[in-house]
Design a protein around this motif. Structure first.
Motif, PDB file in Angstrom:
ATOM      1  N   LYS A 291       1.656 -13.463   2.750  1.00 36.32           N
ATOM      2  CA  LYS A 291       2.519 -14.641   2.829  1.00 36.32           C
ATOM      3  C   LYS A 291       1.736 -15.885   3.224  1.00 36.32           C
ATOM      4  CE  LYS A 291       6.083 -11.879   2.179  1.00 36.32           C
ATOM      5  NZ  LYS A 291       6.735 -11.742   0.871  1.00 36.32           N
ATOM      6  N   ARG A 292       1.190 -15.908   4.436  1.00 35.70           N
ATOM      7  CA  ARG A 292       0.627 -17.173   4.910  1.00 35.70           C
ATOM      8  C   ARG A 292      -0.724 -17.511   4.292  1.00 35.70           C
ATOM      9  NH1 ARG A 292      -2.050 -17.134  10.650  1.00 35.70           N
ATOM     10  NH2 ARG A 292      -2.242 -14.938  11.216  1.00 35.70           N
ATOM     11  N   PHE A 293      -1.401 -16.531   3.679  1.00 36.67           N
ATOM     12  CA  PHE A 293      -2.611 -16.834   2.920  1.00 36.67           C
ATOM     13  C   PHE A 293      -2.338 -16.851   1.413  1.00 36.67           C
ATOM     14  CE2 PHE A 293      -4.099 -15.458   7.016  1.00 36.67           C
ATOM     15  CZ  PHE A 293      -5.180 -16.282   7.271  1.00 36.67           C
ATOM     16  N   ARG A 294      -1.083 -16.641   1.042  1.00 39.04           N
ATOM     17  CA  ARG A 294      -0.595 -16.757  -0.334  1.00 39.04           C
ATOM     18  C   ARG A 294      -1.394 -15.894  -1.318  1.00 39.04           C
ATOM     19  NH1 ARG A 294      -1.055 -21.340  -2.655  1.00 39.04           N
ATOM     20  NH2 ARG A 294      -2.678 -22.251  -1.323  1.00 39.04           N
ATOM     21  N   LEU A 295      -1.634 -14.644  -0.908  1.00 40.30           N
ATOM     22  CA  LEU A 295      -2.352 -13.698  -1.759  1.00 40.30           C
ATOM     23  C   LEU A 295      -1.595 -12.368  -1.826  1.00 40.30           C
ATOM     24  CD1 LEU A 295      -6.021 -14.403  -0.573  1.00 40.30           C
ATOM     25  CD2 LEU A 295      -5.075 -14.906  -2.841  1.00 40.30           C
ATOM     26  N   PRO A 296      -0.354 -12.376  -2.303  1.00 37.32           N
ATOM     27  CA  PRO A 296       0.431 -11.139  -2.318  1.00 37.32           C
ATOM     28  C   PRO A 296      -0.163 -10.046  -3.198  1.00 37.32           C
ATOM     29  CG  PRO A 296       1.547 -12.876  -3.561  1.00 37.32           C
ATOM     30  CD  PRO A 296       0.415 -13.531  -2.822  1.00 37.32           C
ATOM     31  N   GLY A 297      -0.910 -10.442  -4.236  1.00 36.80           N
ATOM     32  CA  GLY A 297      -1.477  -9.443  -5.125  1.00 36.80           C
ATOM     33  C   GLY A 297      -2.659  -8.683  -4.552  1.00 36.80           C
ATOM     34  N   TRP A 298      -3.254  -9.178  -3.467  1.00 35.68           N
ATOM     35  CA  TRP A 298      -4.410  -8.506  -2.884  1.00 35.68           C
ATOM     36  C   TRP A 298      -4.029  -7.246  -2.108  1.00 35.68           C
ATOM     37  CZ3 TRP A 298      -9.307 -11.382  -1.017  1.00 35.68           C
ATOM     38  CH2 TRP A 298      -9.740 -12.263  -2.014  1.00 35.68           C
ATOM     39  N   ARG A 299      -2.821  -7.187  -1.597  1.00 31.50           N
ATOM     40  CA  ARG A 299      -2.344  -6.044  -0.802  1.00 31.50           C
ATOM     41  C   ARG A 299      -3.262  -5.759   0.383  1.00 31.50           C
ATOM     42  NH1 ARG A 299       1.725  -6.904  -1.173  1.00 31.50           N
ATOM     43  NH2 ARG A 299       2.549  -4.876  -0.551  1.00 31.50           N
ATOM     44  N   ILE A 300      -3.596  -6.795   1.127  1.00 33.18           N
ATOM     45  CA  ILE A 300      -4.384  -6.656   2.349  1.00 33.18           C
ATOM     46  C   ILE A 300      -3.534  -7.148   3.514  1.00 33.18           C
ATOM     47  CG2 ILE A 300      -6.437  -7.369   3.632  1.00 33.18           C
ATOM     48  CD1 ILE A 300      -7.084  -5.525   1.322  1.00 33.18           C
ATOM     49  N   ALA A 301      -3.243  -6.245   4.427  1.00 32.03           N
ATOM     50  CA  ALA A 301      -2.446  -6.583   5.610  1.00 32.03           C
ATOM     51  C   ALA A 301      -3.063  -5.878   6.812  1.00 32.03           C
ATOM     52  CB  ALA A 301      -0.992  -6.170   5.412  1.00 32.03           C
ATOM     53  N   TRP A 302      -2.515  -6.168   7.992  1.00 36.39           N
ATOM     54  CA  TRP A 302      -3.063  -5.544   9.196  1.00 36.39           C
ATOM     55  C   TRP A 302      -1.977  -5.294  10.229  1.00 36.39           C
ATOM     56  CZ3 TRP A 302      -5.207 -10.369   7.569  1.00 36.39           C
ATOM     57  CH2 TRP A 302      -4.649 -11.503   8.172  1.00 36.39           C
ATOM     58  N   ILE A 303      -2.289  -4.357  11.102  1.00 40.20           N
ATOM     59  CA  ILE A 303      -1.468  -4.057  12.276  1.00 40.20           C
ATOM     60  C   ILE A 303      -2.352  -4.274  13.491  1.00 40.20           C
ATOM     61  CG2 ILE A 303      -0.105  -2.320  13.501  1.00 40.20           C
ATOM     62  CD1 ILE A 303       0.186  -0.894  10.763  1.00 40.20           C
ATOM     63  N   VAL A 304      -1.845  -5.007  14.467  1.00 37.90           N
ATOM     64  CA  VAL A 304      -2.574  -5.274  15.708  1.00 37.90           C
ATOM     65  C   VAL A 304      -1.785  -4.657  16.853  1.00 37.90           C
ATOM     66  CG1 VAL A 304      -3.481  -7.060  17.241  1.00 37.90           C
ATOM     67  CG2 VAL A 304      -3.514  -7.415  14.755  1.00 37.90           C
ATOM     68  N   GLY A 305      -2.456  -3.897  17.717  1.00 40.32           N
ATOM     69  CA  GLY A 305      -1.747  -3.253  18.813  1.00 40.32           C
ATOM     70  C   GLY A 305      -2.672  -2.477  19.722  1.00 40.32           C
ATOM     71  N   PRO A 306      -2.117  -1.696  20.653  1.00 41.30           N
ATOM     72  CA  PRO A 306      -2.928  -0.902  21.578  1.00 41.30           C
ATOM     73  C   PRO A 306      -3.822   0.092  20.821  1.00 41.30           C
ATOM     74  CG  PRO A 306      -0.645  -1.011  22.327  1.00 41.30           C
ATOM     75  CD  PRO A 306      -0.670  -1.582  20.948  1.00 41.30           C
ATOM     76  N   LYS A 307      -4.995   0.366  21.371  1.00 44.61           N
ATOM     77  CA  LYS A 307      -5.973   1.208  20.687  1.00 44.61           C
ATOM     78  C   LYS A 307      -5.415   2.588  20.334  1.00 44.61           C
ATOM     79  CE  LYS A 307     -10.003  -0.997  22.841  1.00 44.61           C
ATOM     80  NZ  LYS A 307     -11.116  -0.822  23.820  1.00 44.61           N
ATOM     81  N   GLU A 308      -4.657   3.189  21.244  1.00 45.91           N
ATOM     82  CA  GLU A 308      -4.143   4.537  20.969  1.00 45.91           C
ATOM     83  C   GLU A 308      -3.184   4.532  19.786  1.00 45.91           C
ATOM     84  OE1 GLU A 308      -5.028   7.549  22.262  1.00 45.91           O
ATOM     85  OE2 GLU A 308      -6.655   6.324  23.056  1.00 45.91           O
ATOM     86  N   PHE A 309      -2.333   3.509  19.724  1.00 49.27           N
ATOM     87  CA  PHE A 309      -1.448   3.365  18.564  1.00 49.27           C
ATOM     88  C   PHE A 309      -2.276   3.174  17.294  1.00 49.27           C
ATOM     89  CE2 PHE A 309       2.702   2.544  20.723  1.00 49.27           C
ATOM     90  CZ  PHE A 309       3.518   3.182  19.803  1.00 49.27           C
ATOM     91  N   ILE A 310      -3.257   2.285  17.356  1.00 45.48           N
ATOM     92  CA  ILE A 310      -4.051   1.952  16.174  1.00 45.48           C
ATOM     93  C   ILE A 310      -4.832   3.164  15.685  1.00 45.48           C
ATOM     94  CG2 ILE A 310      -5.952   0.544  15.324  1.00 45.48           C
ATOM     95  CD1 ILE A 310      -3.227  -0.910  15.632  1.00 45.48           C
ATOM     96  N   LYS A 311      -5.344   3.965  16.590  1.00 49.06           N
ATOM     97  CA  LYS A 311      -6.071   5.174  16.200  1.00 49.06           C
ATOM     98  C   LYS A 311      -5.172   6.105  15.391  1.00 49.06           C
ATOM     99  CE  LYS A 311      -8.820   8.966  18.119  1.00 49.06           C
ATOM    100  NZ  LYS A 311      -9.347   9.580  19.382  1.00 49.06           N
ATOM    101  N   ALA A 312      -3.943   6.301  15.856  1.00 49.92           N
ATOM    102  CA  ALA A 312      -3.001   7.178  15.146  1.00 49.92           C
ATOM    103  C   ALA A 312      -2.576   6.575  13.810  1.00 49.92           C
ATOM    104  CB  ALA A 312      -1.779   7.437  16.021  1.00 49.92           C
ATOM    105  N   ILE A 313      -2.321   5.259  13.807  1.00 48.47           N
ATOM    106  CA  ILE A 313      -1.890   4.575  12.582  1.00 48.47           C
ATOM    107  C   ILE A 313      -3.009   4.608  11.539  1.00 48.47           C
ATOM    108  CG2 ILE A 313      -1.286   2.315  11.631  1.00 48.47           C
ATOM    109  CD1 ILE A 313       0.168   1.796  14.357  1.00 48.47           C
ATOM    110  N   GLY A 314      -4.258   4.459  11.990  1.00 50.22           N
ATOM    111  CA  GLY A 314      -5.375   4.543  11.059  1.00 50.22           C
ATOM    112  C   GLY A 314      -5.532   5.927  10.470  1.00 50.22           C
ATOM    113  N   SER A 315      -5.369   6.947  11.298  1.00 53.76           N
ATOM    114  CA  SER A 315      -5.550   8.323  10.822  1.00 53.76           C
ATOM    115  C   SER A 315      -4.485   8.739   9.826  1.00 53.76           C
ATOM    116  CB  SER A 315      -5.540   9.280  12.023  1.00 53.76           C
ATOM    117  OG  SER A 315      -6.648   9.029  12.870  1.00 53.76           O
ATOM    118  N   CYS A 316      -3.234   8.330  10.043  1.00 59.18           N
ATOM    119  CA  CYS A 316      -2.161   8.797   9.161  1.00 59.18           C
ATOM    120  C   CYS A 316      -2.262   8.187   7.764  1.00 59.18           C
ATOM    121  CB  CYS A 316      -0.791   8.546   9.764  1.00 59.18           C
ATOM    122  SG  CYS A 316      -0.268   6.826   9.763  1.00 59.18           S
ATOM    123  N   GLY A 317      -3.095   7.149   7.604  1.00 57.52           N
ATOM    124  CA  GLY A 317      -3.328   6.620   6.278  1.00 57.52           C
ATOM    125  C   GLY A 317      -3.966   7.629   5.345  1.00 57.52           C
TER     126      GLY A 317
END
Length: 457
Positions: A291-317
């Motif tokens: 949205k704010r970089f106006r590149l919807p076709g790139w499909r690049i997004a991120w999640i920012v949060g506590p390390k333990e959450f991020i570790k689990a979120i990264g693995s389930c990918g």
């Protein structure tokens, strides 16, 4: 009005599925577009194992109806004010030019980490620290960031790692939440309607009420889709204080750059401003290039949060989506330099605020009453209740728009699955449509001309 039971059953005499009847109003029965909507969401099973009612969200359904009227054959003749996407050209004054070519490194040919490449994760962390954590002891690192292939993929990853919980979300909100929340059985999604009279505002007291009935995860967009309103400080900080150590707060912040509350100074709205400790505050932030970089076709997004959450979120990918495109991740890194982003947000806010004001002015001239000026996003939650009865609900207005080659999104798609819950005319979102001023100005003018012709008829 309530529906009768709709369990699947077999007629023992013929071996065929019995009709699943339900009670609908005369209004629904006399409207072809309402019947079509109901039938699509009731679901049929011509193929074993297929549930077609789970196949599309509201925006997709409206686009499919537009295809039936010729949109696919000649899209340039149409004004698509339904798609939730910003204009992507390099015509915005003060905006940096987007890459026209992407170099593919040797590492870009390989599988990438499902949590994203480290340099991009570090660039995202640096951006948040510069814009939201300046002077604060607790700072984000690359380990607090997970790169995902789009916002929906990010939401699905978060949903996959939640424990048994009540998850609260608010009506109206983003259409895809409904489908995403129905995929998993590890939590129960609890909708909470917001008041139209109050501008659909999320008050801290509302959050406290949700927590008091056992909700331990809160999901919301902020700024709000589809109403175009933002929860800003100090109320946002109060909400985070209420949730701290009591609930996980999932903030969909894709429209944070479309903020018109600070005179277009480039300020981005984010709960990151109010986090005390980046690893102990259970706050997950979702944003990206879409949205704010106006590149919807790139499909690049991120999640920012506590390390333990991020570790689990990264693995389930590894079992959900396989991770984001590596060459596009590499190309995104230089875009996230904090000073560059600030200037980009200033240009973005000025340009889209001007488009908002133009659209609101035209709508008022046509005869619509605008009760609240949207202070963020690029959406207008348009009230149709003052129109003639034939077009004063979202679905019939949408059908009339198709005849003028205009696409909008009926408000019921931002309700909680009304097709299976109650008569459509009872939905609190029924007399609304979401209108996007994301497209270029010439598209907006074309769409508003079509809407004016409908109203004049």
């Amino acid at each position: 009005m309530s529906f009768s039971g709709r369990k699947f059953s077999i007629n023992e005499g013929s071996g065929q599925p019995r009709d699943r009847s339900f009670s609908t109003s005369a209004n629904e029965q006399s409207s072809s577009i309402h019947r079509q909507f109901r039938e699509a969401h009731e679901g049929h099973r011509p193929h074993a194992g297929l549930d077609p009612s789970r196949a599309s969200t509201g925006v997709v359904w409206t686009t499919e109806r537009a295809y039936e009227h010729g949109f696919l054959d000649d899209p340039d003749a149409w004004a698509n004010l339904g798609q939730g996407a910003p204009e992507v050209d390099d015509d915005i004054k003060g905006s940096f030019e987007r890459p026209k070519h992407v170099d593919v490194s040797m590492s870009g040919r390989e599988y990438g980490p499902t949590a994203g490449i480290k340099p991009l994760r570090a660039a995202v962390a640096n951006l948040y620290n510069a814009h939201h954590r300046k002077g604060k002891k607790s700072q984000y690192s690359w380990e607090n960031v997970c790169i995902v292939p789009g916002g929906r993929a990010g939401l699905i990853r978060i949903a996959a790692v939640l424990n048994n919980a009540y998850l609260g979300f608010f009506i109206p909100d983003y259409t895809a939440y409904n489908e995403m929340l129905s995929l998993f059985r590890n939590f129960a999604a609890i909708p909470s309607p917001l008041s139209e009279a109050d501008g659909y505002h999320i008050h801290p007291d509302k959050i406290a009420e949700e927590l008091s009935r056992g909700t331990s995860v809160i999901l919301t967009s902020n700024p709000r889709n589809p109403t175009g309103q933002v929860v800003a400080n100090p109320q946002l900080a109060q909400i985070q204080d209420i949730c701290r150590e009591r609930a996980t707060l999932v903030m969909d912040e894709f429209y944070g750059g479309y903020n018109y509350t600070s005179d277009c100074d480039g300020t981005t709205v984010s709960a990151a401003d109010n986090i005390v400790d980046v690893d102990s505050d259970d706050v997950l932030l979702i944003d990206g290039l879409t949205k704010r970089f106006r590149l919807p076709g790139w499909r690049i997004a991120w999640i920012v949060g506590p390390k333990e959450f991020i570790k689990a979120i990264g693995s389930c990918g590894s079992y959900l989506d396989g991770g984001a495109n590596v060459p596009f991740q590499e190309a995104a890194i230089p875009m996230l330099e904090p000073t560059k982003v600030l200037e980009e947000m200033k240009a973005l806010q000025t340009h889209f605020r001007d488009k908002r004001d133009f659209v609101l002015g035209r709508l008022k001239e046509i005869g619509f009453q605008i009760k609240r000026i949207p202070d963020s996003t690029f959406y207008i939650w348009l009230d149709l209740s003052g129109l003639p009865e034939e077009i004063n609900d979202g679905l019939n207005f949408f059908q009339a728009c198709l005849g003028e080659k205009v696409i909008v999104v009926p408000g019921i798609f931002f309700d909680l699955n009304p097709a299976k819950r109650r008569d459509l005319f009872d939905s609190p979102c029924h007399h609304f449509v979401r209108l996007s001023y994301g497209p270029k100005m010439e598209t907006l003018k074309k769409g508003l001309d079509g809407i004016e012709r409908i109203v004049k008829k």
